[in-house]
Each structure stands twice: as C-alpha cells, then as structure tokens.
Design a protein around this motif. Structure first.
Motif, PDB file in Angstrom:
ATOM      1  N   LEU A 180       4.536  -2.577   3.438  1.00  0.00           N
ATOM      2  CA  LEU A 180       4.413  -4.205   2.953  1.00  0.00           C
ATOM      3  C   LEU A 180       3.830  -4.943   4.206  1.00  0.00           C
ATOM      4  O   LEU A 180       4.357  -4.659   5.289  1.00  0.00           O
ATOM      5  CB  LEU A 180       5.681  -4.385   2.625  1.00  0.00           C
ATOM      6  N   TYR A 181       2.847  -5.508   4.027  1.00  0.00           N
ATOM      7  CA  TYR A 181       2.059  -6.197   4.789  1.00  0.00           C
ATOM      8  C   TYR A 181       2.287  -7.909   4.430  1.00  0.00           C
ATOM      9  O   TYR A 181       2.197  -8.189   3.129  1.00  0.00           O
ATOM     10  CB  TYR A 181       0.673  -6.025   5.216  1.00  0.00           C
ATOM     11  N   ARG A 182       2.254  -8.884   5.350  1.00  0.00           N
ATOM     12  CA  ARG A 182       2.014 -10.428   5.167  1.00  0.00           C
ATOM     13  C   ARG A 182       0.917 -10.914   5.827  1.00  0.00           C
ATOM     14  O   ARG A 182       0.653 -10.603   7.063  1.00  0.00           O
ATOM     15  CB  ARG A 182       3.390 -10.864   5.584  1.00  0.00           C
ATOM     16  N   LEU A 204       0.794  -1.108   0.193  1.00  0.00           N
ATOM     17  CA  LEU A 204      -0.042  -0.206   0.120  1.00  0.00           C
ATOM     18  C   LEU A 204       1.074   1.093   0.032  1.00  0.00           C
ATOM     19  O   LEU A 204       1.770   1.347   0.672  1.00  0.00           O
ATOM     20  CB  LEU A 204      -0.949   0.020   1.220  1.00  0.00           C
ATOM     21  N   ALA A 205       0.429   2.137  -0.760  1.00  0.00           N
ATOM     22  CA  ALA A 205       0.953   3.583  -0.779  1.00  0.00           C
ATOM     23  C   ALA A 205       0.065   4.581  -0.645  1.00  0.00           C
ATOM     24  O   ALA A 205      -1.010   4.353  -1.683  1.00  0.00           O
ATOM     25  CB  ALA A 205       2.085   3.897  -1.938  1.00  0.00           C
ATOM     26  N   PHE A 206      -0.210   5.406   0.305  1.00  0.00           N
ATOM     27  CA  PHE A 206      -1.173   6.094   0.492  1.00  0.00           C
ATOM     28  C   PHE A 206      -0.762   7.630   0.787  1.00  0.00           C
ATOM     29  O   PHE A 206       0.285   7.949   1.244  1.00  0.00           O
ATOM     30  CB  PHE A 206      -2.204   5.797   1.407  1.00  0.00           C
ATOM     31  N   GLN A 220       3.092  -6.455   9.542  1.00  0.00           N
ATOM     32  CA  GLN A 220       3.568  -5.292   8.857  1.00  0.00           C
ATOM     33  C   GLN A 220       5.220  -5.720   8.800  1.00  0.00           C
ATOM     34  O   GLN A 220       5.748  -5.900   9.688  1.00  0.00           O
ATOM     35  CB  GLN A 220       3.434  -3.966   9.511  1.00  0.00           C
ATOM     36  N   VAL A 221       5.633  -5.835   7.494  1.00  0.00           N
ATOM     37  CA  VAL A 221       6.891  -6.028   7.281  1.00  0.00           C
ATOM     38  C   VAL A 221       7.873  -4.885   7.209  1.00  0.00           C
ATOM     39  O   VAL A 221       8.977  -4.739   7.768  1.00  0.00           O
ATOM     40  CB  VAL A 221       6.920  -6.878   6.052  1.00  0.00           C
ATOM     41  N   CYS A 222       7.340  -3.698   6.701  1.00  0.00           N
ATOM     42  CA  CYS A 222       8.075  -2.463   6.612  1.00  0.00           C
ATOM     43  C   CYS A 222       7.418  -1.194   6.307  1.00  0.00           C
ATOM     44  O   CYS A 222       6.201  -1.579   6.113  1.00  0.00           O
ATOM     45  CB  CYS A 222       9.076  -2.805   5.498  1.00  0.00           C
ATOM     46  N   ARG A 223       7.699  -0.256   6.716  1.00  0.00           N
ATOM     47  CA  ARG A 223       7.226   1.105   6.598  1.00  0.00           C
ATOM     48  C   ARG A 223       8.203   2.142   6.285  1.00  0.00           C
ATOM     49  O   ARG A 223       9.154   2.134   6.835  1.00  0.00           O
ATOM     50  CB  ARG A 223       6.669   1.545   7.992  1.00  0.00           C
TER      51      ARG A 223
END
Length: 265
Positions: A260-262, A156-158, A211-214
C-alpha cells in the motif's frame, strides 16, 4: 474486439474465465491472497478514510471480487480490464451483490490504451496481479501510479520473481534459472513476467510515493508438500501466514507481494 488470449499488451483472459475463477479464487491460495490483502486495508487504509466516499479505480479488475467490496460500501468504482468476459463477470457479481449500477463504470481494453483516456484521478487505485501479465511492467506501473490523486492511495499485488526463483531452486530447475527464461505455458494461468520487487519499490520511491505497508502473500503455502498442506486447516495456515508475512526473509520470497502506498498531497 477480437477475443484473443495473448496481445501485444499482455494476457487476455477471454475464454479462461471459468478456469480463472475456479483455479484462483476457488482455492485456499486465492482465499489467502484476498484475506491478507483485506487485512492490510483494515489495518492501514480504512482508519484513514473514515466515512469518506471515494473514487476507486480497479485496473485489470477480473471479476472484481476484491473491489466490489468497496462498491458495497457506497464508493464509486471504475473497472477496467482487457477481457470482455471478465468485465461481464464483474457486472454479474455486482448484480448478484445488489450493487447499484450508478456506482459502477466499465472500460474495456488494454490498460495502456484505457488509462490515458480516463481524464480523472482517483482516491484509490487497485492493481492486483496485473503487472506480471503486461509486456512492459515498468511503463505500466508508471501509468497506473499516474491515476492516483494527490493524497490518494495505491494498492499493488504482484507476482514475485524472488518467490519463483526460490521455487525453481527447490525443484532443481537450474537450467531454467541460468537461462533467465521462465518458459511458462502460453495461454495458461501462470504469469509470464514475474516482477522483481525492487522494480516496484524504486519506481514508486522516485515518484515520491510513501510506502505505508508491505506484506508477503503465501510466504510458505505454495512451497509446502501437498500431503502436508492438505493436512492443515485453512485457519491454521492463515494464522502462520499472518505471522510471517511481514517478516524478512519470508516476506521477500513469498509468491506474491502486496504493498500500500500513499501519494503526497
């Protein structure tokens, strides 16, 4: 379908294709977004999927400038967009890049109508710069997340409400902030519904996504004075954006946020 710019489901970019491509991807700010998101993929996603052939869904794909890279790696790509013009642009990109039509599927219409009609789930779901254009972002996010297969990934990019708030503070737009009305020009390229980051984090946490990264996208570039910005090379800006994009407080006031989420198996 009638070509209209604004629908009850959000923004339709029919007739805005050329402006969208030149004003977004034809500028350093668009390139920064692509390069930093690609870096997240290279760091966290690519090592996990190895040589697997994936089913990828790109929601609100635009001209598929990011996801077409995955099709070029022989993944199966499903593209959805409310705009026929954007889907035509995505098909044109696929043709110019030599992507086999057998690896591509297109669905035109609002995500609220298209996604429930797609029975399959996907190894990777991409929704970049989508939530801020719909009327009910929480419902849209839940629907997008529902298409991620067990063990699959969500990118996701918001458009970040914190970043927009900070920009308006710097510009002295206090009345706008007090009203809580962004009052953007309808039919333009500025999103109508900036997203509070906690909305995204809370919904996906409740759905048991990990959540893998932000990363903040354009933590400072959009706030620079024009003459300063124009006096710095793209490489120098990218280096500094990379340095601060995963560090608070810069991450949380960036123009966009990428996560990025898993989904658990």
């Amino acid at each position: 379908m009638k070509d209209q710019k604004v629908t009850s489901h959000g923004q339709n970019f029919n007739e805005l294709k050329s402006r969208f491509q030149s004003n977004i991807y034809g500028t350093p700010k668009g390139k920064l977004r692509l390069d930093l998101i690609q870096e997240d993929f290279e760091l966290y996603f690519v090592p996990e999927v190895a040589e697997k052939k994936l089913r990828v869904l790109d929601v609100g794909c635009g001209d598929a400038i990011f996801s077409m890279r995955l099709a070029n790696q022989c993944h199966q790509l499903t593209l959805t967009d409310i705009s026929t013009d954007m889907l035509d642009a995505a098909a044109g990109r696929a043709k110019s890049e030599g992507v086999s039509e057998e690896r591509l599927t297109y669905h035109q219409g609002p995500l609220q109508e298209v996604l429930p009609a797609i029975s399959s789930s996907f190894d990777l779901v991409i929704a970049h710069a989508v939530l801020e254009w719909v009327d009910e972002p929480a419902e849209a996010l839940a629907l997008i997340a529902s298409k991620v297969a067990p063990g699959g990934w969500l990118s996701l990019a918001f458009y970040n409400e914190n970043g927009l708030t900070y920009r308006n503070l710097l510009q002295g737009n206090f009345k706008k902030l007090k009203k809580g009305d962004w009052d953007q020009r309808k039919g333009g390229l500025t999103p109508q519904n900036p997203i509070p980051p906690d909305l995204v984090y809370d919904i996906l946490q409740e759905a048991n996504f990990e959540q893998v990264c932000r990363r903040g996208i354009r933590t400072f570039y959009d706030f620079m004075q024009r003459h300063v910005r124009e006096g710095r090379s793209y490489e120098d800006v990218l280096e500094m954006e990379r340095r601060y994009s995963t560090t608070e407080p810069f991450l949380s006031i960036a123009r966009y946020i990428h996560v990025l989420y898993r989904r658990p198996d």
